[in-house]
Design a protein around this motif. Structure first.
Motif, PDB file in Angstrom:
ATOM      1  N   GLU A  81     -73.066 -41.017  14.452  1.00  0.00           N
ATOM      2  CA  GLU A  81     -72.783 -41.211  13.036  1.00  0.00           C
ATOM      3  C   GLU A  81     -71.656 -42.220  12.829  1.00  0.00           C
ATOM      4  O   GLU A  81     -70.659 -42.211  13.538  1.00  0.00           O
ATOM      5  CB  GLU A  81     -72.378 -39.865  12.431  1.00  0.00           C
ATOM      6  N   LYS A  83     -68.876 -43.511  10.059  1.00  0.00           N
ATOM      7  CA  LYS A  83     -68.209 -42.933   8.898  1.00  0.00           C
ATOM      8  C   LYS A  83     -66.996 -43.774   8.537  1.00  0.00           C
ATOM      9  O   LYS A  83     -66.209 -44.141   9.403  1.00  0.00           O
ATOM     10  CB  LYS A  83     -67.784 -41.523   9.271  1.00  0.00           C
ATOM     11  N   ASP A 100     -69.343 -41.781  16.074  1.00  0.00           N
ATOM     12  CA  ASP A 100     -69.424 -40.567  16.892  1.00  0.00           C
ATOM     13  C   ASP A 100     -68.067 -39.865  16.962  1.00  0.00           C
ATOM     14  O   ASP A 100     -67.694 -39.313  17.987  1.00  0.00           O
ATOM     15  CB  ASP A 100     -69.955 -40.904  18.283  1.00  0.00           C
ATOM     16  N   GLN A 117     -76.072 -43.150  10.101  1.00  0.00           N
ATOM     17  CA  GLN A 117     -76.574 -42.399  11.263  1.00  0.00           C
ATOM     18  C   GLN A 117     -77.047 -43.375  12.335  1.00  0.00           C
ATOM     19  O   GLN A 117     -77.302 -44.537  12.065  1.00  0.00           O
ATOM     20  CB  GLN A 117     -77.759 -41.509  10.852  1.00  0.00           C
ATOM     21  N   ASP A 118     -77.188 -42.882  13.540  1.00  0.00           N
ATOM     22  CA  ASP A 118     -77.841 -43.602  14.641  1.00  0.00           C
ATOM     23  C   ASP A 118     -77.256 -44.968  14.960  1.00  0.00           C
ATOM     24  O   ASP A 118     -77.975 -45.934  15.153  1.00  0.00           O
ATOM     25  CB  ASP A 118     -79.344 -43.726  14.375  1.00  0.00           C
TER      26      ASP A 118
END
Length: 150
Positions: A81, A83, A100, A117-118
């Motif tokens: 992830e 963020k 992450d 994500q990813d």
């Protein structure tokens, strides 16, 4: 009046706890990568040159500039992830980007390819964060960082 004051104190205490909790979690994740992470390759000279060029661009910030000096030549992979957390405490704004859960510094040429994500990133460790060398198939290495990494 006392109830409003109590509410404001609770609000500030909650936000401060959340800020310091996420900050501590990121530091622990960075420490874990440093101590237990397995590097998958070595930093290349063109990547080192690219990092030095980005560092020159932040020279006007002096000691407030993020570190673009790798601590070692080990390159690690991060997957997970992405963020961006923005905080404002007493008028001071702060922003932390993680992949992450690890605090990262993403060069401006790669910031637009950060996904919620990813994410797949290659990073080197610097003081206080990991430096992103490539993100989701795009690399910072000169001469043309807009081309997908191979």
């Amino acid at each position: 009046m006392g109830l409003i004051g109590l509410g404001l104190i609770a609000f500030f205490a909650f936000n401060a706890t959340r800020f310091f909790g996420e900050h501590l979690s990121g530091r622990m994740n960075l420490q874990d990568l440093r101590l237990h992470g397995k590097p998958h390759r070595t930093l290349q000279q063109n990547e080192r040159d690219s990092l030095a060029e980005f560092a020159e661009g932040f020279g006007y910030l002096g000691s407030m500039a993020p570190s673009y000096e790798p601590l070692t030549d080990d390159v690690y992979r991060l997957k997970g992830e992405g963020k961006v957390v923005r905080y404002s405490i007493s008028g001071a704004n702060s922003e932390t980007t993680t992949i992450d859960g690890v605090p990262v510094e993403i060069p401006y040429t790669l910031r637009e390819v950060l996904l919620a994500q990813d994410n797949e990133a290659e990073v080197v460790l610097a003081k206080g964060h990991a430096l992103v060398l490539s993100l989701n198939g795009y690399a910072i290495a000169l001469p043309d960082s807009t081309q997908p990494a191979t």
